[in-house]
Write a protein that holds these residues in place. Sequence first.
Motif, PDB file in Angstrom:
ATOM      1  N   UNK A 359      42.066  99.463  71.060  1.00 48.72           N
ATOM      2  CA  UNK A 359      42.912 100.215  70.317  1.00 48.72           C
ATOM      3  C   UNK A 359      44.053  99.451  69.292  1.00 48.72           C
ATOM      4  N   UNK A 360      44.259  98.232  69.478  1.00 41.90           N
ATOM      5  CA  UNK A 360      45.178  97.378  68.689  1.00 41.90           C
ATOM      6  C   UNK A 360      44.382  96.134  68.428  1.00 41.90           C
ATOM      7  N   UNK A 361      45.086  95.494  67.415  1.00 40.87           N
ATOM      8  CA  UNK A 361      44.402  94.222  66.968  1.00 40.87           C
ATOM      9  C   UNK A 361      44.619  93.272  67.593  1.00 40.87           C
ATOM     10  N   UNK A 362      43.666  92.355  67.801  1.00 41.63           N
ATOM     11  CA  UNK A 362      43.650  90.812  68.515  1.00 41.63           C
ATOM     12  C   UNK A 362      44.372  89.733  67.743  1.00 41.63           C
ATOM     13  N   UNK A 363      45.821  90.007  67.262  1.00 37.78           N
ATOM     14  CA  UNK A 363      46.609  89.136  66.459  1.00 37.78           C
ATOM     15  C   UNK A 363      47.411  88.375  67.432  1.00 37.78           C
ATOM     16  N   UNK A 364      48.057  87.287  66.843  1.00 37.64           N
ATOM     17  CA  UNK A 364      48.727  86.306  67.848  1.00 37.64           C
ATOM     18  C   UNK A 364      49.864  87.151  68.430  1.00 37.64           C
ATOM     19  N   UNK A 365      50.091  86.979  69.872  1.00 33.41           N
ATOM     20  CA  UNK A 365      51.197  87.723  70.302  1.00 33.41           C
ATOM     21  C   UNK A 365      50.721  88.920  70.976  1.00 33.41           C
ATOM     22  N   UNK A 366      49.583  89.494  70.962  1.00 32.92           N
ATOM     23  CA  UNK A 366      49.098  90.704  71.345  1.00 32.92           C
ATOM     24  C   UNK A 366      48.967  90.592  72.831  1.00 32.92           C
ATOM     25  N   UNK A 367      49.404  91.563  73.700  1.00 33.39           N
ATOM     26  CA  UNK A 367      49.158  91.762  74.977  1.00 33.39           C
ATOM     27  C   UNK A 367      47.578  91.738  75.338  1.00 33.39           C
ATOM     28  N   UNK A 368      47.207  91.012  76.103  1.00 31.93           N
ATOM     29  CA  UNK A 368      45.447  90.910  76.385  1.00 31.93           C
ATOM     30  C   UNK A 368      45.333  91.322  77.818  1.00 31.93           C
ATOM     31  N   UNK A 369      44.694  92.412  77.810  1.00 35.27           N
ATOM     32  CA  UNK A 369      44.277  93.089  79.223  1.00 35.27           C
ATOM     33  C   UNK A 369      43.062  92.652  79.889  1.00 35.27           C
ATOM     34  N   UNK A 370      42.829  92.610  81.123  1.00 34.21           N
ATOM     35  CA  UNK A 370      41.928  91.985  82.054  1.00 34.21           C
ATOM     36  C   UNK A 370      40.810  92.771  82.070  1.00 34.21           C
ATOM     37  N   UNK A 371      39.960  92.996  80.900  1.00 32.49           N
ATOM     38  CA  UNK A 371      38.774  93.753  80.839  1.00 32.49           C
ATOM     39  C   UNK A 371      37.403  92.978  80.723  1.00 32.49           C
ATOM     40  N   UNK A 372      37.126  92.303  81.489  1.00 31.57           N
ATOM     41  CA  UNK A 372      35.971  91.325  81.324  1.00 31.57           C
ATOM     42  C   UNK A 372      34.525  92.139  81.559  1.00 31.57           C
TER      43      UNK A 372
END
Length: 795
Positions: A359-372
């Motif tokens: 739901x939000x862009x993968x830009x620098x600083x974005x929070x990364x969820x653990x959804x492998x």
Amino acid sequence: MGENEASLPNTSLQGKKMAYQKVNADQRAPGHSQYLDNDDLQATALDLEWDMEKELEEPGFDQFRLDRAENQNLENSETADLNLDSIQPATSPKGRFQRLQEESEYVTRYTRSAPKSNPCNFCRLSKMLCTAIILFIFGILIGYYAHKNCPSNATSSGTLDLQLYQEILKTIQAEDIKNSFRNLIQLYKSEDDVEISKKIKTHWTSLGLEDVQFVNYSVLLSLPGPSPSSVTLSSSGQCFHPNGQPCSEEARKHGSQDLLYPYAAYSAKGTLEGEVIDVGYGKADDLKRIKKMKNTTNQIALLKLGKLPLLYKLSLLEKAGFGGVLLYIDPCDLPKTTNLSYDTFMVSLNPGGDPSTPGYPSVDGSFRQNRSDLTSLLVQPISASLVAKLISSPQDRTKNGVCSPLELPNNEERIVNMQVQTVTKFKTVTNVVGYLKGLTSPDRYVIVGSHHHTAYSYNGQEWASSTAIITAFIRALMLRVKRGWRPDRTIVFCSWGGTTFGNIGSYEWGEEFKKVLQRNVVAYVSLHSPIRGNSSLYSVSSPSLQQLVAEKSNFNCSRRAHCPGTNVSSVQIRGDADYFINHLGVPTVQFAYEDIKALESPSFLSEALFLKRATKIEEMDPFFNLHETITKLSGEVILQIANEPVLPFNALDIALEVQNNLKGDQLNPHQLLALASRLRESAQVFQSDEMRPANDPKERAPIRVRMLNDILQDMEKSFLVQQVPPGFYRNILYHVDEKTSQFSILLEASEHCKSLPSNETLQEALSEVLNSINSAQVYFKAGLDVFENVLVGKN
């Protein structure tokens, strides 16, 4: 009537009013000339002359002239638009005699008592006639040479017609597309997509496209494991790879792509042993019946691809308690000429975008969820030949021309051990984006989308067709741009990366620029997988664009010796159009060639990405004539949307589509049908009162055209619903397949309720549809009110 006028004598007031009306009528705009032809006005001309002489003799007239001289800035433009009957005397003498002061010759003409001699009048008339003739001839000569010397490409692109479009498109040649295709194919063996992206950017820039840039995102990709997955029969210990070949140590150590790439991206990984339960196509009623017969907890479902979205079927299996899925395509669902018994495929379980930033862009600083893992199920695609071995069935199941579907007998039990190996890594996905700025509406975008090969994915060639076609159109377009022409609206060309993993590149770009795109995008033209067969032109579009698409398809058919009937529908499609349809509500169109028999097969088989079948592009279109046709059809639609003063969208078709979706369905309450009827009425009024006049250049006002286009481009946004089953479109104007005409979410809810004690799910779906229709009806009504208020304000 003003206070100053109230104190004037009655007879004087009437005379002054008539005098003012006469002068005002002479100075009215040509559009109001019908008032000057009034017999009553002509019949009282002599009386008006006498009244004017009388008024000009009044002692206060000189004072009025002085007052008028002090007020030279009074505006006259508004009075030109008023009806004569509505004109009232001004509230001051200055206003009453304003027109008299501005046209002194008029006063002079009507105050002279003695005319000049006849010979003098004749000479004067002769001079005036000769002067008029000379000026007329001189004007014609100026107009002729101005038109002759002025280049056509300097005119506004709003005046372009179909002839200019054809001049642009005739430069598109099949041979150029073929050469571009072959050059691209040589690049796919690269370790990543950087080389391909650079090649595309360099090529587009050399053609003259403005501001071509890379847009990179670091995203989470699900890749095959270091060794092939396997399925082992517990009873015999036989081990098989997904393609049906027996396992071997050599194959595990030196796994080729054919063994590694049959996998489900973002599936859970691990090992599971359980009973194989045949669930057919995985429909809700099938699972309800199976659960009554067997314990499904942690068992392995044997699932056919097709008929419903894969993500939806997996969600049902997950709820039913299954632990694993063996996914395959039944040979009976494929054309008889297609033999894929030993072919394996890849699927993606990603609904769209980077799974680590939902739901939000993968830009620098974005929070990364653990959804492998996007599902708790172990999912493994397998070939039909392996299924035949698991159920101990002969591979050739065709007798007397009739194909027998693969089925596991109910009285037989199969215990298998499945091992799924995948790995997740963060990799860079690259989009190539180029702009051709618009001339009059640069803030309105027509987006054209193709996709290029992404490293780590299967080595198909459909991406090369997509990229070659968009490049061919850019080449043709820029040849005209270099001669001075430019489209009215901005055209944005996009080559997306990460498409095979779940349209990652387009989703991330859309999420990053969502606010801008919501306001500015008017249409999306998809070039995803344009050549899937060679026998039938298959077109998909939003309801508002179906008339335009059918018109272009019919024109193309008229130029071909053999062409089947026009096939235009609004159904769910694969590819990067997904984000623009489901999150932005943008009108979309896609042309593709398909096999007629493939169109008769169950829907959603295209979710499977075959490793070998996709390498036969040149066999299907050896001379690239089909590529040329797709390029020209898509190009003409792009040009019309980018250049027509009024967007070529049909508001009424949306209302008709809604009514057709509700036709014959007993589930629809009276309120829903009544609301759909009101939507149609509003759309009809909008189409006749606003769209039809705007398409007439004589009645076209720029501000009204801009307002109208703003309404047209946002029509579909009303039909975006928040909650839909996995794999279903949020834009409810699109159907699951061509065989159903009802709203997809209503069909799914009614099926789902069969296995539940309450109909709460159905009521929620009905509410979603009702709110969408009501929102659209209110939207059209508000648009009509705005136009009415603007018209009243001007008057």
